[in-house]
Design a protein around this motif. Structure first.
Motif, mmCIF file in Angstrom:
data_model
loop_
_atom_site.group_PDB
_atom_site.id
_atom_site.type_symbol
_atom_site.label_atom_id
_atom_site.label_comp_id
_atom_site.label_asym_id
_atom_site.label_seq_id
_atom_site.Cartn_x
_atom_site.Cartn_y
_atom_site.Cartn_z
ATOM 1 N N VAL A 159 -7.306 16.490 7.160
ATOM 2 C CA VAL A 159 -6.418 16.306 6.019
ATOM 3 C C VAL A 159 -4.998 16.042 6.483
ATOM 4 C CG1 VAL A 159 -5.423 17.442 4.004
ATOM 5 C CG2 VAL A 159 -7.858 17.670 4.485
ATOM 6 N N SER A 160 -4.589 16.667 7.569
ATOM 7 C CA SER A 160 -3.225 16.484 8.072
ATOM 8 C C SER A 160 -3.151 15.420 9.155
ATOM 9 C CB SER A 160 -2.698 17.810 8.632
ATOM 10 O OG SER A 160 -3.517 18.250 9.696
ATOM 11 N N GLY A 161 -4.315 14.819 9.542
ATOM 12 C CA GLY A 161 -4.324 13.828 10.609
ATOM 13 C C GLY A 161 -3.927 12.461 10.114
ATOM 14 N N ALA A 162 -3.501 11.608 11.025
ATOM 15 C CA ALA A 162 -3.056 10.276 10.658
ATOM 16 C C ALA A 162 -4.222 9.406 10.227
ATOM 17 C CB ALA A 162 -2.319 9.642 11.830
ATOM 18 N N GLY A 163 -4.010 8.624 9.160
ATOM 19 C CA GLY A 163 -5.033 7.702 8.701
ATOM 20 C C GLY A 163 -4.894 6.326 9.317
ATOM 21 N N GLY A 164 -3.754 6.084 9.981
ATOM 22 C CA GLY A 164 -3.543 4.791 10.611
ATOM 23 C C GLY A 164 -2.068 4.483 10.767
ATOM 24 N N THR A 165 -1.776 3.229 11.100
ATOM 25 C CA THR A 165 -0.412 2.797 11.369
ATOM 26 C C THR A 165 -0.137 1.458 10.699
ATOM 27 O OG1 THR A 165 -0.512 3.871 13.536
ATOM 28 C CG2 THR A 165 1.282 2.322 13.182
ATOM 29 N N VAL A 166 1.061 1.315 10.145
ATOM 30 C CA VAL A 166 1.529 0.064 9.574
ATOM 31 C C VAL A 166 2.639 -0.480 10.461
ATOM 32 C CG1 VAL A 166 2.753 -1.005 7.632
ATOM 33 C CG2 VAL A 166 0.929 0.651 7.195
ATOM 34 N N HIS A 167 2.571 -1.779 10.761
ATOM 35 C CA HIS A 167 3.589 -2.419 11.581
ATOM 36 C C HIS A 167 4.387 -3.393 10.721
ATOM 37 C CE1 HIS A 167 5.480 -4.044 15.182
ATOM 38 N NE2 HIS A 167 5.283 -5.254 14.664
ATOM 39 N N LEU A 168 5.713 -3.269 10.735
ATOM 40 C CA LEU A 168 6.584 -4.116 9.937
ATOM 41 C C LEU A 168 7.285 -5.149 10.808
ATOM 42 C CD1 LEU A 168 8.205 -1.398 7.616
ATOM 43 C CD2 LEU A 168 6.077 -2.679 7.286
ATOM 44 N N GLU A 169 7.769 -6.198 10.171
ATOM 45 C CA GLU A 169 8.410 -7.282 10.892
ATOM 46 C C GLU A 169 9.633 -6.815 11.668
ATOM 47 O OE1 GLU A 169 10.994 -10.392 9.006
ATOM 48 O OE2 GLU A 169 9.187 -11.582 9.280
ATOM 49 N N SER A 170 10.345 -5.832 11.150
ATOM 50 C CA SER A 170 11.548 -5.331 11.809
ATOM 51 C C SER A 170 11.240 -4.599 13.108
ATOM 52 C CB SER A 170 12.295 -4.378 10.866
ATOM 53 O OG SER A 170 11.492 -3.237 10.574
ATOM 54 N N GLY A 171 9.961 -4.327 13.349
ATOM 55 C CA GLY A 171 9.564 -3.570 14.531
ATOM 56 C C GLY A 171 9.237 -2.125 14.236
ATOM 57 N N TYR A 188 0.702 6.806 8.815
ATOM 58 C CA TYR A 188 0.426 7.314 7.474
ATOM 59 C C TYR A 188 -0.833 8.171 7.477
ATOM 60 C CZ TYR A 188 -3.176 3.671 7.325
ATOM 61 O OH TYR A 188 -4.270 2.899 7.603
ATOM 62 N N ASP A 189 -0.944 8.981 6.422
ATOM 63 C CA ASP A 189 -2.182 9.701 6.149
ATOM 64 C C ASP A 189 -3.016 8.952 5.114
ATOM 65 O OD1 ASP A 189 -1.469 11.900 7.832
ATOM 66 O OD2 ASP A 189 -0.134 12.611 6.254
ATOM 67 N N TRP A 190 -2.300 8.311 4.167
ATOM 68 C CA TRP A 190 -2.952 7.561 3.107
ATOM 69 C C TRP A 190 -2.222 6.236 2.934
ATOM 70 C CZ3 TRP A 190 -7.199 10.126 1.240
ATOM 71 C CH2 TRP A 190 -7.242 11.501 1.477
ATOM 72 N N LEU A 191 -2.983 5.188 2.667
ATOM 73 C CA LEU A 191 -2.405 3.848 2.536
ATOM 74 C C LEU A 191 -2.834 3.238 1.201
ATOM 75 C CD1 LEU A 191 -0.854 1.522 4.011
ATOM 76 C CD2 LEU A 191 -3.096 0.696 4.768
ATOM 77 N N ALA A 201 -5.959 13.898 -6.240
ATOM 78 C CA ALA A 201 -7.246 14.581 -6.139
ATOM 79 C C ALA A 201 -7.718 14.659 -4.688
ATOM 80 C CB ALA A 201 -8.282 13.868 -6.998
ATOM 81 N N ALA A 202 -7.571 13.565 -3.924
ATOM 82 C CA ALA A 202 -8.018 13.554 -2.532
ATOM 83 C C ALA A 202 -7.229 14.533 -1.688
ATOM 84 C CB ALA A 202 -7.893 12.139 -1.961
ATOM 85 N N ILE A 203 -5.927 14.590 -1.892
ATOM 86 C CA ILE A 203 -5.081 15.496 -1.112
ATOM 87 C C ILE A 203 -5.364 16.947 -1.447
ATOM 88 C CG2 ILE A 203 -2.665 16.221 -0.795
ATOM 89 C CD1 ILE A 203 -1.897 13.262 -1.082
ATOM 90 N N ASN A 204 -5.746 17.203 -2.702
ATOM 91 C CA ASN A 204 -6.004 18.573 -3.138
ATOM 92 C C ASN A 204 -7.489 18.921 -3.175
ATOM 93 O OD1 ASN A 204 -3.249 19.765 -4.073
ATOM 94 N ND2 ASN A 204 -3.269 17.703 -4.971
ATOM 95 N N ASP A 205 -8.308 18.112 -2.494
ATOM 96 C CA ASP A 205 -9.746 18.372 -2.397
ATOM 97 C C ASP A 205 -10.417 18.500 -3.762
ATOM 98 O OD1 ASP A 205 -9.729 18.372 0.414
ATOM 99 O OD2 ASP A 205 -9.018 20.443 0.442
ATOM 100 N N ARG A 206 -10.041 17.613 -4.676
ATOM 101 C CA ARG A 206 -10.648 17.562 -6.002
ATOM 102 C C ARG A 206 -11.482 16.286 -6.144
ATOM 103 N NH1 ARG A 206 -7.742 20.799 -9.596
ATOM 104 N NH2 ARG A 206 -6.953 22.612 -8.447
ATOM 105 N N PRO A 207 -12.408 16.262 -7.096
ATOM 106 C CA PRO A 207 -13.216 15.052 -7.289
ATOM 107 C C PRO A 207 -12.353 13.875 -7.750
ATOM 108 C CG PRO A 207 -14.218 16.956 -8.370
ATOM 109 C CD PRO A 207 -12.849 17.379 -7.959
#
Length: 530
Positions: A178-190, A195-198, A439-445
Motif C-alpha cells: 500500500v505504501s510502495g511505489a506504483g511506478g514513475t512518470v517522466h516529464l519533459e523538464s527532466g 507515484y503510488d497511484w496514477l 476506496a482502494a487506499i482505504n481497503d474498501r470495495p
C-alpha cells in the motif's frame, strides 16, 4: 413547471453534448502488446527528443536514453508516509478527479498528496469554446488558470509535458505494498515523479494526417489555442474583405456536434459577409443525436443559408496556384484553398470547393504514449484508438494502480459498446475515479462505473440552442430557451464554487447590459417612427 424551473432542473443534472468527436482511424494494435515505452514527438513530447525506458521484471528502470534532455531529477513529495497520486492531464477527467479527491473525507494520515500535470496553464471548458468566436464569453470565464482553481486545495500543479510513465504494478509481477511505489512518470523538464497511484487523463488531439493537405491548411477546433487561431483568422479575413463585394468562404469539415455548432456560430458572425459550407460523409447532420436536436440544427443552419454538402468526404486540400495571376491585388483577393470532395456513394460526381478558411472537426487520436514491440514483457492494453482498456472500476486491465478516464479510457458498457469521448462521460468518470481511489487506499470495495446519459445539448449562436434531456422522451428545448438552459447547465458544471460565482455575476451583468441596449434600440425606433 415553468421554463425557468425546467432549465434549472436540467442544469443541475449537468448535460454535456457529444463533443463533436468524429470517427477515429488509426493503425490497429493488439489488445495486449509486449512493448517498451518509447515516446515520439507529439503534443506531450519534447522537440527533437526521444525517450526510452526499459523495465525489469519488478518494474525498475534498467536503462535511460534521451536526446537534448534536461538532467533527470526526482520530485520530493512533502510527506513520505501519505499516499501519492499523480494525475496526467487537466481536462474534465483529470481536473475533476483531483477536485473529487479533495472533497472526500479521509481518515487521519490517509489523505493523499496529489500532483496534476498538464502542458497548458489553463483549464478549458471545451463545450463553450464556440462562445469565444461569437464574443458571448470572455476567455477567463471558460479558461481559468489551474493555479487559481487549485489555490485553496492541496493539489500541486505542474505545467509540463509528459514523456512517458513506467508502471511497476503489473499483475504477475511483484505487486507493491500500500505504501510502495506504483511506478514513475517522466516529464519533459527532466522531472521524475514516483507515484503510488496514477490517473491517465491525457485527452486527445485532432487527427489531420489521414487527408493530404489537412495538416497544412485546415484548422482544428478543440483547444483554447485553436479557438484563438480561428478567431484571429476570421478577423483577418473580415478586415481584408471590408468594403468589398466579395464574400468570405468558410468550409467546415464534419457535421457532428462540433461541426454543426461551429458552422452555426461562424455563419451568425459573418451574416451576409460570408458563406459557410458544411461537409459530411453521411447523408444527414448529427446522425447519432436526438431527433429534436437534429431538427433544430437543420432549421437554424437553413435560416442562415449554410450550404450542406452531404454524402461527401474530403479527398485532399491544396493551395490555389496563383503563379499565373500577375496582378498582386487580384492574387491577394483570390481564393486560397481548394477542397477536392469525393462522393461516398457511386453515381455522384466529385466536387471542387474553394475556401478562404477550412475548419476541421472530424477525427481525434489519443495522447497516450506510443508503444513499440520489444522482447521486454511490459504490457499495457490499448485498443485501436490508442486508449487504455479498463475494467468496470476504471482501472487499466492488468494494472491495479492505474486508472484511466475520458479520452484515455476505452470503457465499454454492459453491451460491449465503447462509450463516446464526450465531456459528460469524462465528468462522470472523474467522480467514480476519485471515489475508487479513496476506496482502494482505504481497503474498501471499488464501485463499478455506470454511465448515465443525461441528455445532449448544443449552441447554435448567441441566442439559439437546443437541449434534449434523456429523462423526458421527445422533449427538446430550442431557441432562446434552449440557449439559456444550456448556459445554466454549464454554469453549474464549472470546476469550483468561487469560479462559478464570478462567472455567474459576469454573465448576469452582460445580460443586463444587452437588455438595456435592446430597450434603447426599440425606443429609438418608436421615436423615429412617430
Amino acid at each position: 413547471m415553468t421554463v425557468a424551473a425546467a432549465a434549472s432542473a436540467f442544469s443541475a443534472l449537468g448535460f454535456f453534448n457529444s463533443g463533436g468527436v468524429g470517427r477515429i482511424q488509426s493503425k490497429k494494435l493488439s489488445p495486449r502488446i509486449s512493448a517498451r515505452f518509447s515516446i515520439k514527438p507529439s503534443n506531450f513530447s519534447g522537440k527533437n527528443a526521444r525517450v526510452q525506458f526499459r523495465t525489469s521484471a519488478s518494474g525498475g528502470i534498467q536503462s535511460y536514453d534521451s536526446e537534448n534532455e534536461a538532467e533527470p531529477r526526482t520530485y520530493a513529495w512533502p510527506d513520505k508516509k501519505r499516499p501519492r497520486i499523480c494525475i496526467l492531464g487537466g481536462g474534465f477527467g483529470g481536473l475533476y478527479t483531483a477536485l473529487r479527491l479533495e472533497s472526500l473525507v479521509w481518515p487521519d494520515g490517509k489523505k493523499p498528496q496529489v500532483v496534476l500535470v498538464d502542458q497548458c496553464e489553463h483549464f478549458v471548458f471545451k463545450p463553450m469554446l464556440y462562445e469565444l468566436l461569437s464574443g458571448e464569453v470572455d476567455p477567463w470565464e471558460i479558461a481559468p488558470r489551474f493555479t487559481d482553481l487549485l489555490a485553496n486545495t492541496g493539489v500541486q500543479f505542474f505545467k509540463d509535458r509528459v514523456k512517458c510513465f513506467c508502471p511497476s504494478d503489473a499483475l504477475g509481477m511483484n505487486p507493491p505494498t500500500v505504501s510502495g511505489a506504483g511506478g514513475t512518470v517522466h516529464l519533459e523538464s527532466g522531472l521524475l515523479i514516483e507515484y503510488d497511484w496514477l490517473v491517465l487523463a491525457l485527452g486527445a488531439q485532432a487527427k489531420l494526417e489521414s487527408v493530404p493537405g489537412a495538416a497544412e491548411y485546415a484548422l482544428p477546433f478543440s483547444t483554447l489555442e485553436d479557438a484563438r487561431m480561428v478567431d484571429e483568422k476570421l478577423r483577418a479575413l473580415e478586415r481584408q474583405n471590408f468594403g468589398k463585394d466579395s464574400q468570405i468562404r468558410v468550409a467546415v469539415v464534419g457535421c457532428g456536434y462540433s461541426g454543426v455548432e461551429l458552422a452555426a456560430t461562424v455563419s451568425e458572425r459573418l451574416q451576409d459577409k460570408g458563406i459557410v459550407e458544411a461537409i459530411n460523409v453521411q447523408n444527414t447532420v448529427l446522425s447519432n443525436a436526438p431527433v429534436g436536436n437534429r431538427e433544430a440544427a437543420v432549421k437554424v443552419l437553413s435560416s442562415r443559408k449554410v450550404k450542406l454538402l452531404l454524402g461527401y468526404f474530403v479527398r485532399c486540400i491544396r493551395e490555389v496556384d496563383k503563379s499565373g495571376i500577375h496582378d498582386k491585388e487580384t492574387a491577394k483577393s483570390h481564393r486560397n484553398l481548394i477542397l477536392e470532395l469525393q462522393p461516398a456513394e457511386r453515381g455522384v460526381q466529385s466536387q471542387m470547393l474553394e475556401a478562404d478558411l477550412v475548419l476541421w472537426t472530424v477525427g481525434t487520436k489519443s495522447l497516450l504514449p506510443l508503444l513499440e514491440p520489444s522482447d521486454k514483457p511490459h504490457e499495457i492494453p490499448l485498443n485501436a484508438r490508442g486508449q487504455a482498456e479498463t475494467d468496470e472500476t476504471l482501472r487499466v486491465k492488468g494494472y491495479p494502480r492505474i486508472f484511466a478516464v475520458g479520452d484515455s479510457s476505452a470503457f465499454r458498457d454492459s453491451s460491449g459498446k465503447l462509450l463516446p469521448a464526450s465531456a459528460q462521460v469524462a465528468f462522470q468518470q472523474a467522480d467514480f475515479a476519485g471515489w475508487n481511489l479513496w476506496a482502494a487506499i482505504n481497503d474498501r470495495p471499488l464501485l463499478p462505473f455506470r454511465f448515465q446519459n443525461l441528455g445532449e445539448m448544443m449552441t447554435l449562436g448567441r441566442y439559439d440552442g437546443a437541449i434534449s434531456p434523456s429523462f423526458i422522451e421527445g422533449l427538446t428545448l430550442e431557441g432562446p430557451i434552449g440557449h439559456t438552459a444550456r448556459k445554466l447547465a454549464y454554469l453549474i458544471r464549472l470546476p469550483t464554487d468561487e469560479h462559478r460565482v464570478k462567472v455567474g455575476f459576469s454573465w448576469l451583468a452582460k445580460t443586463a447590459v444587452e437588455s438595456v441596449a435592446f430597450l434603447q434600440d426599440n425606443l429609438t425606433k418608436v421615436v423615429s417612427g412617430s
